[in-house]
Design a protein around this motif. Structure first.
Motif, short mmCIF file in Angstrom:
data_model
loop_
_atom_site.label_atom_id
_atom_site.label_comp_id
_atom_site.label_asym_id
_atom_site.label_seq_id
_atom_site.Cartn_x
_atom_site.Cartn_y
_atom_site.Cartn_z
N LYS A 109 0.86 -1.18 0.00
CA LYS A 109 0.00 0.00 0.00
C LYS A 109 0.90 1.23 0.00
CE LYS A 109 -4.36 0.03 1.82
NZ LYS A 109 -5.34 0.07 2.92
N ALA A 110 1.24 1.67 -1.21
CA ALA A 110 2.11 2.84 -1.33
C ALA A 110 1.36 3.92 -2.10
CB ALA A 110 3.39 2.48 -2.06
N ILE A 111 1.61 5.17 -1.73
CA ILE A 111 0.91 6.28 -2.37
C ILE A 111 1.89 7.46 -2.48
CG2 ILE A 111 -0.03 7.37 -0.26
CD1 ILE A 111 -2.79 7.34 -1.85
N ALA A 112 1.69 8.28 -3.51
CA ALA A 112 2.59 9.43 -3.72
C ALA A 112 1.81 10.73 -3.54
CB ALA A 112 3.21 9.36 -5.12
N LEU A 113 2.25 11.57 -2.62
CA LEU A 113 1.67 12.90 -2.46
C LEU A 113 2.39 13.85 -3.42
CD1 LEU A 113 1.51 13.19 1.46
CD2 LEU A 113 -0.22 12.27 -0.11
N THR A 114 1.62 14.64 -4.16
CA THR A 114 2.25 15.61 -5.07
C THR A 114 1.69 17.01 -4.80
OG1 THR A 114 0.64 15.37 -6.89
CG2 THR A 114 2.46 13.81 -6.84
N PHE A 115 2.57 18.00 -4.96
CA PHE A 115 2.20 19.39 -4.68
C PHE A 115 2.56 20.25 -5.89
CE2 PHE A 115 3.00 17.31 -0.65
CZ PHE A 115 1.91 17.69 0.10
N ASP A 116 1.58 21.00 -6.40
CA ASP A 116 1.78 21.78 -7.62
C ASP A 116 1.85 23.29 -7.34
OD1 ASP A 116 1.47 19.35 -8.80
OD2 ASP A 116 -0.15 19.94 -10.15
N ASP A 117 2.41 24.00 -8.31
CA ASP A 117 2.33 25.46 -8.44
C ASP A 117 3.25 26.24 -7.51
OD1 ASP A 117 0.38 24.62 -10.17
OD2 ASP A 117 -1.28 25.69 -9.23
N GLY A 118 4.19 25.58 -6.84
CA GLY A 118 5.17 26.30 -6.04
C GLY A 118 6.42 26.56 -6.87
N PRO A 119 7.52 26.98 -6.24
CA PRO A 119 7.65 27.29 -4.81
C PRO A 119 6.86 28.56 -4.44
CG PRO A 119 9.81 27.09 -5.89
CD PRO A 119 8.78 27.17 -6.96
N TRP A 120 6.38 28.59 -3.19
CA TRP A 120 5.48 29.65 -2.76
C TRP A 120 5.80 30.03 -1.32
CZ3 TRP A 120 2.68 32.03 -6.26
CH2 TRP A 120 1.64 32.88 -5.86
N PRO A 121 5.76 31.32 -1.00
CA PRO A 121 6.10 31.71 0.37
C PRO A 121 5.13 31.11 1.39
CG PRO A 121 5.49 33.63 -0.95
CD PRO A 121 5.48 32.46 -1.87
N THR A 122 5.61 30.84 2.54
CA THR A 122 4.89 30.30 3.70
C THR A 122 4.38 28.88 3.47
OG1 THR A 122 4.16 32.57 4.06
CG2 THR A 122 3.30 30.93 5.56
N GLY A 261 1.35 26.07 -3.96
CA GLY A 261 1.57 27.43 -4.46
C GLY A 261 0.44 27.92 -5.34
N GLY A 262 0.64 29.11 -5.91
CA GLY A 262 -0.32 29.69 -6.84
C GLY A 262 -1.46 30.44 -6.17
N GLY A 263 -1.45 30.53 -4.86
CA GLY A 263 -2.52 31.24 -4.15
C GLY A 263 -2.43 30.91 -2.67
N ASN A 264 -3.47 31.27 -1.94
CA ASN A 264 -3.49 30.98 -0.50
C ASN A 264 -3.74 29.49 -0.28
OD1 ASN A 264 -4.01 30.68 2.20
ND2 ASN A 264 -5.39 32.42 2.36
N ARG A 265 -2.76 28.79 0.29
CA ARG A 265 -2.88 27.34 0.45
C ARG A 265 -3.03 26.93 1.91
NH1 ARG A 265 -4.92 26.47 -4.22
NH2 ARG A 265 -3.54 27.06 -5.95
N SER A 266 -3.57 27.83 2.73
CA SER A 266 -3.67 27.52 4.15
C SER A 266 -4.60 26.32 4.40
CB SER A 266 -4.14 28.75 4.94
OG SER A 266 -5.36 29.22 4.41
N ARG A 267 -5.60 26.12 3.53
CA ARG A 267 -6.48 24.96 3.69
C ARG A 267 -5.70 23.66 3.52
NH1 ARG A 267 -10.78 24.67 -0.41
NH2 ARG A 267 -11.86 23.21 0.90
N THR A 268 -4.83 23.65 2.52
CA THR A 268 -4.03 22.45 2.26
C THR A 268 -3.10 22.18 3.43
OG1 THR A 268 -4.10 23.12 -0.05
CG2 THR A 268 -2.58 21.34 0.51
N VAL A 269 -2.44 23.25 3.89
CA VAL A 269 -1.51 23.11 5.01
C VAL A 269 -2.26 22.57 6.23
CG1 VAL A 269 -0.03 24.40 6.61
CG2 VAL A 269 0.01 24.94 4.17
#
Ligand SMILES: [Zn+2]
Length: 308
Positions: A109-122, A261-269
């Motif tokens: 059971k392996a899974i890959a987390l991916t994050f788009d549109d960065g690098p982004w401050p904070t 990145g690409g906008g306010n990502r506080s929900r993701t964080v």
């Protein structure tokens, strides 16, 4: 007899001095090449050499130990450098193809987390912290012009050992000629390599659009076009549970789409620690996209040997 011993001793010292200067010559270019990602090891090496300078070396054994330690440090530095360079390379059989997930049997059971549109401050550094706390390596798809604006954040991501992919220079939903696609993709990969030393063979088209000329150019240039199997929908503005979105679509071999990145990502964080905890509870391990594809390949090989 005494003279012979003395001569042998001076020969040993000469040999050690020669070895030391050779090693300095070897380690110097490594230190020069690895400007940003190797800071911890460089600092360590510096601390070691400084502490040695302060204490006079009382015997040859100590000196030998110091050299052995120095060799070990340069080997570590070299391994780290090579690791960073190739951690974003997918196996050649996947280059030029489009990937939505890996085919893994249920045992893994392996899974890959991916994050788009960065690098982004904070957001990017907050996500890096969460990943570090959980000892997870993820995959980041960068927008070239954001990397140009926030190079230090990008360097942090690469130095932490995450995999890096290309997500175009401008992140626009247009139709591209081959020259236009080349400008978007080549420029981004060049900057990634220039800043981090990473040579990436992964491309993700903005918006997941596969028919506007970008994906076709990327495949022609032997990138793996990396899509996803689980969308967190963290880019939507409506209020919903990102965790539920991910859990509903999670499966072994899956690739999860999120944004740093690409906008306010506080929900993701905010949602990320919960997403990680719940996936872990279900028995998942977290790997990068190149690792996920390597696992698929390894399983295939194991099946073939079992059939023989
Ligand atoms: Zn994007």
């Amino acid at each position: 007899m005494k003279r012979l011993l003395r001569r042998r001793k001076s020969l040993i010292i000469a040999f050690i001095a020669a070895t030391a200067s050779f090693l300095l010559g070897v380690t110097l270019p490594i230190n020069l090449r690895a400007n940003q990602p190797l800071e911890p090891i460089q600092a360590q090496a510096l601390a070691v050499s400084q502490s040695q300078e302060q204490k006079p070396i009382s015997n040859i054994n100590q000196f030998k130990q110091a050299i052995a330690h120095r060799v070990e440090l340069s080997q570590q530095a070299l391994a780290q450098l090579q690791g960073i360079r190739f951690q974003s390379t997918v196996l050649s059989q996947f280059q030029g193809t489009t990937i939505r997930e890996a085919k893994l049997d249920s045992q893994h059971k392996a899974i890959a987390l991916t994050f788009d549109d960065g690098p982004w401050p904070t957001a990017t550094t907050q996500i890096l912290d969460i990943l570090k706390e959980n000892n997870i390596k993820a995959t980041f798809f960068w927008v070239g012009r954001y990397l140009q604006t926030y190079p230090e954040i990008g360097k942090q991501v690469a130095a932490a050992g995450h995999a890096i992919g290309n997500h175009t220079w401008n992140h626009e939903y247009l139709k591209y000629s081959e020259e236009g696609a080349a400008r978007e993709i080549d420029r981004t990969s060049s900057l990634i390599e220039e800043l981090t030393g990473v040579q990436t063979s992964m491309f993700r088209p903005p918006g997941g659009i596969l028919n506007n000329g970008l994906a076709a150019y990327a495949q022609k240039k032997n990138y793996a076009v990396v899509m996803w199997s689980a969308d967190s929908f963290d880019w939507r503005t409506i209020t919903e549970s990102l965790t539920d979105n991910v859990m509903r679509q999670a499966k072994s071999g899956g690739i999860v789409l999120m944004h740093d990145g690409g906008g306010n990502r506080s929900r993701t964080v905010k949602a990320l620690p919960d997403i990680i905890a719940r996936l872990r509870n279900e028995g998942y391990i977290f790997v990068t996209v190149p690792e996920l594809l390597q696992m698929q390949e390894q399983e295939l090989k194991n099946q073939e040997t079992a059939q023989k």
